[in-house]
Enzyme design. Structure first.
Site, PDB file in Angstrom:
ATOM      1  CG  ASP A 174     -90.323-108.704  -3.591  1.00 57.26           C
ATOM      2  OD1 ASP A 174     -89.230-109.763  -3.863  1.00 57.26           O
ATOM      3  OD2 ASP A 174     -90.885-108.823  -2.467  1.00 57.26           O
TER       4      ASP A 174
ATOM      5  CG  HIS B 286     -93.885-104.992  -2.134  1.00 51.31           C
ATOM      6  ND1 HIS B 286     -94.381-104.981  -0.605  1.00 51.31           N
ATOM      7  CD2 HIS B 286     -92.861-105.338  -3.121  1.00 51.31           C
ATOM      8  CE1 HIS B 286     -93.104-106.674  -0.780  1.00 51.31           C
ATOM      9  NE2 HIS B 286     -92.591-106.385  -2.157  1.00 51.31           N
TER      10      HIS B 286
ATOM     11  NE  ARG C 119     -94.423 -93.763   0.298  1.00 46.84           N
ATOM     12  CZ  ARG C 119     -94.637 -95.103   0.564  1.00 46.84           C
ATOM     13  NH1 ARG C 119     -95.776 -96.107  -0.236  1.00 46.84           N
ATOM     14  NH2 ARG C 119     -94.574 -95.532   1.419  1.00 46.84           N
TER      15      ARG C 119
ATOM     16  CB  CYS D 289    -100.682-106.921  -0.260  1.00 49.38           C
ATOM     17  SG  CYS D 289     -99.967-105.317  -0.116  1.00 49.38           S
TER      18      CYS D 289
HETATM   19  N1  ARG Z   1     -94.264-101.324   1.673  1.00 51.98           N
HETATM   20  C1  ARG Z   1     -96.056-100.207   0.743  1.00 51.98           C
HETATM   21  C2  ARG Z   1     -95.971 -99.636   2.228  1.00 51.98           C
HETATM   22  O1  ARG Z   1     -95.580 -99.343   3.329  1.00 51.98           O
HETATM   23  C3  ARG Z   1     -97.185-100.637   1.368  1.00 51.98           C
HETATM   24  C4  ARG Z   1     -96.756-101.955  -0.359  1.00 51.98           C
HETATM   25  C5  ARG Z   1     -96.895-103.237   0.219  1.00 51.98           C
HETATM   26  N2  ARG Z   1     -97.133-104.425  -0.999  1.00 51.98           N
HETATM   27  C6  ARG Z   1     -97.023-105.283  -0.974  1.00 51.98           C
HETATM   28  N3  ARG Z   1     -97.721-105.640  -2.112  1.00 51.98           N
HETATM   29  N4  ARG Z   1     -96.691-106.240  -0.014  1.00 51.98           N
HETATM   30  O2  ARG Z   1     -96.315 -98.229   1.608  1.00 51.98           O
END
Ligand code: ARG
Length: 387
Positions: free
Chosen positions: A210, A258, A277, A365
């Site tokens: 992605d 992401h 993280r 995003c």
């Molecule tokens: N998956 C990330 C989280 O829950 C959020 C980032 C989503 N990013 C995106 N480009 N859709 O911390």
């Protein structure tokens, strides 16, 4: 008085130009997603949706509730208007019928997803826009929503390079069967070991990535291995950008999806880090050796209130849009984070965006930059370890 002056500053009359090398140079043109028709996806090997308390228990699927879609669209439209008032050109995708089933010669999928997060699909590097492979069957055709904008860029900017990564087959061979059943019962330590060793849902049958797993820092691109990006996808990106240094990274995130809430470029010399993280220690050393400061983000305001039907974590707080070296759009409830970053000299633009989260993300995003001022620069002259 003549209208000429007004016309030359109108972003819609400027010649289109694809140019963006990093996440922080002054923004001139951006795509903002739409929530229209977004679906809770039908079951597929790549992803598990299970919201027993929100009307979509495991195995069920269908359109997001209408009131939620309307609220998200209102915030997206207001955000687009805010950016336009600041002289930034804004384009929007063209939604298709995401409730329709889709198929290739090798599989069928009962529904698609949506087009709220353009960041997931499109990666702008210099004068190139690259369409990512994606790794969900429900997102295979999402690129169609962006074709009207991309076609126009291609027609009007004679320097634009329009690229699409190899369309993936996404047969069962691309996924580890039964992954979610096992993974979801493992301990945090076991899950983190699988993230570190990159043993997640995707196999290495073909390159998959992605666009939102790529963070752009000029000559250095950082690619997160995740639930949607495999080693082969990283390898493809590395060969595709021979003039860049392309690095694969992981962090201590049990659910990597992401990179844009985990390792966030703020401006040259300053990166935001999600302390929960932890990045690879060697990556941290590499940044420090090159005189970068690593800011550990404060705990998000949204911590105790996971929104209905959301698949994002509270760290969506760190999912910000930089308008230039000194200006950051931050979700309006994330006051502590805004205060923290104001201390680094940023002007904070608060943006109401809570309703958008369940549609796939935050302010980063939901956007993809098409034009930022500035050129390709090397912000990391010194090497360290595997970097
Ligand atoms: N998956 C990330 C989280 O829950 C959020 C980032 C989503 N990013 C995106 N480009 N859709 O911390």
């Amino acid at each position: 008085m003549t209208e000429l002056g007004a016309q030359t500053t109108d972003p819609n009359t400027r010649p289109l130009r694809v140019n963006a090398w990093n996440g922080w140079d002054p923004l001139r043109h951006v795509i903002v997603g739409r929530a229209d028709g977004t679906m809770v996806q039908a079951p597929e090997l790549a992803v598990r949706r299970d919201y027993p308390d929100d009307g979509f228990p495991l195995g069920t699927y269908g359109p997001m509730p209408e009131d939620m879609t309307a609220a998200a669209n209102e915030e997206l439209d207001n955000f687009a208007a805010l950016l336009r008032r600041r002289g930034i050109r804004v384009d929007r995708p063209t939604p298709i019928d995401f409730g329709a089933p889709v198929a290739t010669p090798e599989w069928t999928q009962p529904s698609m997803f949506g087009c709220m997060p353009p960041r997931d699909l499109l990666l702008t590097v210099g004068n190139e826009v690259l369409e990512a492979t994606m790794s969900y069957r429900s997102r295979w055709f999402e690129y169609l929503c962006y074709r009207p904008v991309l076609q126009r860029l291609f027609d009007e900017d004679k320097r634009m390079r329009w690229e699409a990564a190899p369309k993936p087959r996404l047969t069962d061979a691309s996924y580890h069967a039964g992954f979610w059943d096992t993974f979801n019962t493992q301990t945090t330590e076991e899950q983190l070991a699988r993230v570190r060793d990159y043993d997640l849902v995707l196999t290495e049958a073909e390159p998959l990535f992605d666009a939102a797993d790529v963070a752009r820092f000029g000559k250095d691109l950082f690619v997160q291995l995740s639930f949607v990006t495999n080693r082969s996808g990283y390898d493809w990106l590395k060969r595709h950008f021979p003039d860049h240094r392309v690095h694969a990274v992981t962090s201590t995130n049990t659910h990597p999806l992401h990179i844009d809430s985990t390792w966030v470029p703020l401006r040259p010399g300053l990166v935001l880090h999600c302390g929960e993280r932890l990045a690879d220690p060697e990556l941290m050393e590499f940044f420090k050796l090159n005189d970068w400061e690593i800011v550990e983000a404060v705990q998000p305001a949204s911590w105790d209130h996971p929104p209905k039907l959301s698949f994002c974590s509270p760290w969506l707080a760190a999912n910000m849009l930089n308008l230039d070296h000194n200006t950051l759009c931050i979700e309006e409830n994330e006051v502590r984070l805004a205060d923290q970053l104001a201390q680094y000299g940023f002007e904070i633009v608060p943006v109401p965006f809570r309703a958008v989260g369940p549609f796939g993300g935050g302010l980063h995003c939901s956007t993809v930059d098409i034009e930022r001022e500035g050129g390709l620069e090397d912000y990391f002259p010194r090497r360290y370890g595997r970097y």
